[in-house]
Design a protein around this motif. Structure first.
Motif, PDB file in Angstrom:
ATOM      1  N   VAL A  36       0.853  -1.183   0.000  1.00 20.04           N
ATOM      2  CA  VAL A  36       0.000   0.000   0.000  1.00 20.04           C
ATOM      3  C   VAL A  36       0.890   1.234   0.000  1.00 20.04           C
ATOM      4  CG1 VAL A  36      -1.822   1.281   1.174  1.00 20.04           C
ATOM      5  CG2 VAL A  36      -1.787  -1.218   1.291  1.00 20.04           C
ATOM      6  N   VAL A  49      -3.221   2.692   7.540  1.00 21.62           N
ATOM      7  CA  VAL A  49      -2.419   1.585   7.012  1.00 21.62           C
ATOM      8  C   VAL A  49      -1.608   0.932   8.131  1.00 21.62           C
ATOM      9  CG1 VAL A  49      -0.568   0.961   5.424  1.00 21.62           C
ATOM     10  CG2 VAL A  49      -2.326   2.591   4.699  1.00 21.62           C
ATOM     11  N   ALA A  60       4.152  -1.077   3.716  1.00 20.81           N
ATOM     12  CA  ALA A  60       3.661   0.294   3.573  1.00 20.81           C
ATOM     13  C   ALA A  60       4.758   1.176   2.995  1.00 20.81           C
ATOM     14  CB  ALA A  60       3.210   0.831   4.930  1.00 20.81           C
ATOM     15  N   ASP A  89      -8.081   1.686  -3.452  1.00 17.34           N
ATOM     16  CA  ASP A  89      -8.283   1.769  -2.003  1.00 17.34           C
ATOM     17  C   ASP A  89      -9.753   1.841  -1.618  1.00 17.34           C
ATOM     18  OD1 ASP A  89      -8.885   4.314  -2.882  1.00 17.34           O
ATOM     19  OD2 ASP A  89      -7.696   5.354  -1.360  1.00 17.34           O
TER      20      ASP A  89
END
Length: 324
Positions: A36, A49, A60, A89
């Motif tokens: 992400v 996150v 991340a 997302d």
């Protein structure tokens, strides 16, 4: 193993719901990882996150420069395994989503690019004018119950697409001049550019209806002004260099004609008080305004994006928006 990639810019308001759904996924054979990228958010996206670090096989990253494609390209540096899955997302995948994508890759080893089913997740029942008049695929990236089978690359869209890693080994990446960039006037068509270039290199494409996600549609995306903004962005993505055309001040004459005719239809519909006709005309007018905008800013660069494989060159309903 396969890698799932998504970018998020100021998505804190809905990202938790998406990641909760990801935490409920059945892991595919060989395992998976999720990358992400926080794309320069100014809200709590990074904190959301981080809150899933213990619940997901999560990496991340942070890309400060606005641009979804810049974020995806950064994430690709962390990809592992034989398959790379791209998503957004604001999707809610079925629990067996990755299982179905992995099975499709096994069932069709000669196919390199896969697109899954994208259904809407409406915040409330849509008004009749939306279901009747709005091109739902173009505006909301919905696949409209497309059947399993080979498909054109322009029908594979960002919320639910998968590529074999081998196709990316030569350095194929997303065009960072296309797609969401932190403004409301970007050029649509980023994933389509990506998939059409792969297809031009020989990759086969396939739609996998059983690999489903639901695309969350926020209330503001059901407003007339936002929908017409999509028309403008789609027009920007539709434009292509046309050096053979007769131009006025560097802009092909037929584009100016289309803008004028759409403006005329809108004016007539307004005088008649016909709301449906006025919306149709407003859509066309905003679309051709987008084409005109792109033609104008590129009038001194006629050879830019002249590749015949550019997405949506003649099919304005196929461009993704993708929300992108």
């Amino acid at each position: 193993m396969l890698t799932v990639i998504m970018a998020s810019r100021n998505g804190a308001g809905w990202l938790k719901e998406t990641l909760d759904a990801f935490a409920a996924l059945h892991p595919p054979e060989g395992g998976w990882k999720l990358v992400v990228v926080d794309n320069g958010s100014t809200d709590r996206t990074s904190a959301v996150v981080r809150g899933f670090q213990q619940r997901l096989p999560l990496t991340a990253l942070h890309q400060a420069r606005p641009g979804k494609n810049a974020a995806l390209n950064l994430a690709l540096e962390e990809a592992e395994g034989d398959l790379v899955v791209f998503t957004d997302d604001d999707v809610l995948p079925d629990p067996d989503w990755l299982l179905q994508l992995r099975q499709a890759a096994a069932d069709f080893p000669d196919t390199g690019v896969f697109g899954g089913r994208i259904d809407p997740c409406w915040p409330r029942p849509p008004a009749r004018w939306i279901t009747d008049l709005v091109p739902l695929g173009l505006v909301y990236s919905l696949t409209v119950e497309r059947e399993d089978g080979p498909c054109d690359p322009q029908w594979i869209w960002g919320p639910n697409m998968m590529v074999r890693s081998a196709l990316l080994e030569g350095g194929h990446r997303f065009d960072e001049e296309v797609g969401p960039d932190g403004t409301m006037a970007y050029r649509m068509g980023s994933e389509t550019t990506f998939t059409k270039e792969l297809a031009a290199q020989g990759a086969r494409c396939r739609h996998v209806a059983r690999a489903r996600v639901r695309h969350m549609i926020r209330p503001f995306q059901m407003k007339r002004s936002w929908i017409l903004g999509r028309a403008f962005r789609a027009g920007r993505g539709y434009w292509e260099p046309e050096p053979e055309r007769v131009a006025i001040l560097g802009v092909p004459r037929h584009i100016l004609r289309e803008v004028g005719e759409a403006a005329g239809r809108w004016a007539v519909a307004r005088l008649r008080g016909n709301a449906r006709e006025r919306f149709r005309a407003a859509w066309d007018l905003n679309f051709w305004r987008g084409v005109l905008h792109e033609a104008w800013i590129n009038r001194a660069r006629p050879k830019r994006r002249a590749d015949a494989s550019r997405p949506g060159a003649r099919d304005r309903t196929a461009l993704s928006a993708g929300p992108d």
